[in-house]
Write a protein that holds these residues in place. Sequence first.
Motif, mmCIF file in Angstrom:
data_model
loop_
_atom_site.group_PDB
_atom_site.id
_atom_site.type_symbol
_atom_site.label_atom_id
_atom_site.label_comp_id
_atom_site.label_asym_id
_atom_site.label_seq_id
_atom_site.Cartn_x
_atom_site.Cartn_y
_atom_site.Cartn_z
ATOM 1 N N SER A 1 -16.714 -16.361 -51.009
ATOM 2 C CA SER A 1 -16.509 -15.070 -51.688
ATOM 3 C C SER A 1 -16.726 -15.172 -53.190
ATOM 4 C CB SER A 1 -15.083 -14.574 -51.488
ATOM 5 O OG SER A 1 -14.664 -14.794 -50.195
ATOM 6 N N MET A 2 -16.545 -16.389 -53.691
ATOM 7 C CA MET A 2 -16.587 -16.562 -55.139
ATOM 8 C C MET A 2 -17.994 -16.863 -55.636
ATOM 9 S SD MET A 2 -13.585 -16.142 -56.184
ATOM 10 C CE MET A 2 -13.258 -14.999 -54.873
ATOM 11 N N MET A 3 -18.910 -17.136 -54.690
ATOM 12 C CA MET A 3 -20.211 -17.634 -55.098
ATOM 13 C C MET A 3 -21.014 -16.604 -55.856
ATOM 14 S SD MET A 3 -20.908 -20.713 -52.699
ATOM 15 C CE MET A 3 -21.584 -20.272 -51.163
ATOM 16 N N LEU A 4 -20.853 -15.338 -55.435
ATOM 17 C CA LEU A 4 -21.617 -14.297 -56.110
ATOM 18 C C LEU A 4 -20.817 -13.803 -57.304
ATOM 19 C CD1 LEU A 4 -24.293 -13.130 -54.546
ATOM 20 C CD2 LEU A 4 -23.060 -10.992 -54.861
ATOM 21 N N ASP A 5 -21.346 -13.969 -58.489
ATOM 22 C CA ASP A 5 -20.692 -13.456 -59.682
ATOM 23 C C ASP A 5 -19.269 -13.999 -59.878
ATOM 24 O OD1 ASP A 5 -20.387 -12.042 -61.980
ATOM 25 O OD2 ASP A 5 -20.939 -10.095 -61.120
ATOM 26 N N LEU A 6 -19.182 -15.293 -60.026
ATOM 27 C CA LEU A 6 -17.894 -15.973 -60.155
ATOM 28 C C LEU A 6 -17.017 -15.372 -61.248
ATOM 29 C CD1 LEU A 6 -16.038 -18.381 -59.330
ATOM 30 C CD2 LEU A 6 -17.164 -19.707 -61.103
ATOM 31 N N GLU A 7 -17.608 -15.115 -62.415
ATOM 32 C CA GLU A 7 -16.819 -14.608 -63.545
ATOM 33 C C GLU A 7 -16.113 -13.299 -63.182
ATOM 34 O OE1 GLU A 7 -15.977 -16.178 -66.275
ATOM 35 O OE2 GLU A 7 -17.133 -17.842 -65.436
ATOM 36 N N LYS A 8 -16.860 -12.429 -62.520
ATOM 37 C CA LYS A 8 -16.296 -11.143 -62.130
ATOM 38 C C LYS A 8 -15.158 -11.332 -61.126
ATOM 39 C CE LYS A 8 -17.729 -7.037 -59.722
ATOM 40 N NZ LYS A 8 -18.771 -6.676 -58.764
ATOM 41 N N GLN A 9 -15.363 -12.228 -60.170
ATOM 42 C CA GLN A 9 -14.323 -12.460 -59.143
ATOM 43 C C GLN A 9 -13.077 -13.089 -59.754
ATOM 44 O OE1 GLN A 9 -15.431 -10.721 -57.153
ATOM 45 N NE2 GLN A 9 -17.531 -11.204 -56.574
ATOM 46 N N LEU A 10 -13.268 -13.957 -60.747
ATOM 47 C CA LEU A 10 -12.116 -14.592 -61.393
ATOM 48 C C LEU A 10 -11.256 -13.553 -62.106
ATOM 49 C CD1 LEU A 10 -13.604 -17.917 -62.830
ATOM 50 C CD2 LEU A 10 -12.165 -17.602 -60.812
ATOM 51 N N LEU A 11 -11.915 -12.614 -62.756
ATOM 52 C CA LEU A 11 -11.177 -11.530 -63.426
ATOM 53 C C LEU A 11 -10.385 -10.711 -62.419
ATOM 54 C CD1 LEU A 11 -13.642 -10.136 -66.132
ATOM 55 C CD2 LEU A 11 -11.342 -11.080 -66.491
ATOM 56 N N LEU A 12 -11.040 -10.424 -61.298
ATOM 57 C CA LEU A 12 -10.385 -9.647 -60.242
ATOM 58 C C LEU A 12 -9.148 -10.378 -59.725
ATOM 59 C CD1 LEU A 12 -10.268 -7.441 -58.008
ATOM 60 C CD2 LEU A 12 -11.831 -8.887 -56.675
ATOM 61 N N ILE A 13 -9.303 -11.659 -59.461
ATOM 62 C CA ILE A 13 -8.191 -12.464 -58.939
ATOM 63 C C ILE A 13 -7.033 -12.476 -59.927
ATOM 64 C CG2 ILE A 13 -7.568 -14.856 -58.365
ATOM 65 C CD1 ILE A 13 -9.691 -14.664 -56.479
ATOM 66 N N ASP A 14 -7.380 -12.611 -61.189
ATOM 67 C CA ASP A 14 -6.379 -12.613 -62.245
ATOM 68 C C ASP A 14 -5.604 -11.291 -62.261
ATOM 69 O OD1 ASP A 14 -5.492 -14.397 -64.253
ATOM 70 O OD2 ASP A 14 -6.169 -12.922 -65.750
ATOM 71 N N LYS A 15 -6.347 -10.203 -62.138
ATOM 72 C CA LYS A 15 -5.715 -8.873 -62.147
ATOM 73 C C LYS A 15 -4.792 -8.701 -60.934
ATOM 74 C CE LYS A 15 -8.261 -5.106 -62.639
ATOM 75 N NZ LYS A 15 -9.483 -4.261 -62.684
ATOM 76 N N LEU A 16 -5.268 -9.143 -59.791
ATOM 77 C CA LEU A 16 -4.453 -9.029 -58.571
ATOM 78 C C LEU A 16 -3.175 -9.855 -58.702
ATOM 79 C CD1 LEU A 16 -7.301 -9.218 -55.877
ATOM 80 C CD2 LEU A 16 -5.711 -7.304 -56.179
ATOM 81 N N GLN A 17 -3.306 -11.046 -59.253
ATOM 82 C CA GLN A 17 -2.127 -11.907 -59.424
ATOM 83 C C GLN A 17 -1.149 -11.317 -60.428
ATOM 84 O OE1 GLN A 17 -4.286 -15.578 -60.210
ATOM 85 N NE2 GLN A 17 -3.434 -16.486 -58.345
ATOM 86 N N ASN A 18 -1.676 -10.760 -61.516
ATOM 87 C CA ASN A 18 -0.790 -10.130 -62.507
ATOM 88 C C ASN A 18 -0.033 -8.951 -61.909
ATOM 89 O OD1 ASN A 18 -1.223 -11.859 -64.626
ATOM 90 N ND2 ASN A 18 -3.023 -10.730 -65.358
#
Length: 278
Positions: free
Chosen positions: A154-171
């Motif tokens: 899931s992270m392979m496509l556009d890693l930077e974007k997915q990392l931001l999303l994960i961060d937001k979900l965790q927050n």
Amino acid sequence: LIKEDYNKKISFYDKKFLVTALREKRYTSEFEVALSKRQFKMYLQAQVTPNGNVCGAEALVRWIHPESGLIPPYEFISVFEKSGLIHKLDLFIWEEAAKKLAEWKKEGRDDLHISVNISTKDFQHLDLFATFTNLVRKYGISPQKLKLEITESSMMLDLEKQLLLIDKLQNFGFDIEIDDFGSGYSSLNMLKSIHANVLKLDMGFLRNIKEVDALRAKDILKSTVNLAKVLKMTVITEGVETLDQVEFLTQAGSDYFQGYYFAKPISVGDFEEKFLKQ
Ligand code: C2E
Ligand code: MG
Ligand code: MG
Ligand code: MG
């Protein structure tokens, strides 16, 4: 003779390909009706503490087909991923999970969580932040109770974007779980960039293992649990089938377990009967 063998082989592959293609076509054309007729069911597999107390469950979809009976996910998930339908199925399962959590909460069982699977394709087709935050608001449940399982693909496509999303979900309060670590599509790369909350260590790693490799395998598992601990992650060992595995991994520091040794994925009714009725 060689030519004949060659022809046989070709026709074998052709047949297999044809069967797969036909099945894909059939499943895809049946999807909407199946969804609206509620043929897809959320099954639950218990997650337990080392001494066997249930703390939650993973939601695993089953297709109860009117002609074919129960169809397991490996037969249709990839088909629906290909035809771009998977997000509709996942939205349905996630909502079933949220609904169930709200019900349990009302019954005084808000100690239990449900982990849901997120397909790689969902990251492309859905606004996952809006989807999950709306879902917990709609059902009045804590994001802590709806856990999100992801894999490296899931992270392979556009890693930077997915990392931001994960961060937001965790927050917001969601826990992110790395699924299938050690035997599926999740590797060290995943640990490097994603500050996930939970590591799901997959005992598929031990399947078909040779006697001579057993000690080595145990050392690897022990070190992996340690690694997760260093990274402040909770460890769920999944796919546990024997007492031996449970004992060894408990000693290694695994926090929770999921596997046939404790329980198979079962219908919600059976799950509640088995685990929630005293
Ligand atoms: P997963 O998320 O890694 O789920 C764990 C799989 O391991 C499940 O297979 C479960 O039945 C199986 N399992 C559990 N304990 C044991 C054990 O002790 N031994 C063995 N050999 N297997 C065990 P299942 O239900 O067939 O699901 C397969 C995969 O399909 C899941 O793997 C997940 O990637 C996907 N999947 C299932 N439900 C959903 C869903 O609602 N949405 C999406 N996107 N994917 C799903
Ligand atoms: Mg999973
Ligand atoms: Mg898994
Ligand atoms: Mg798996």
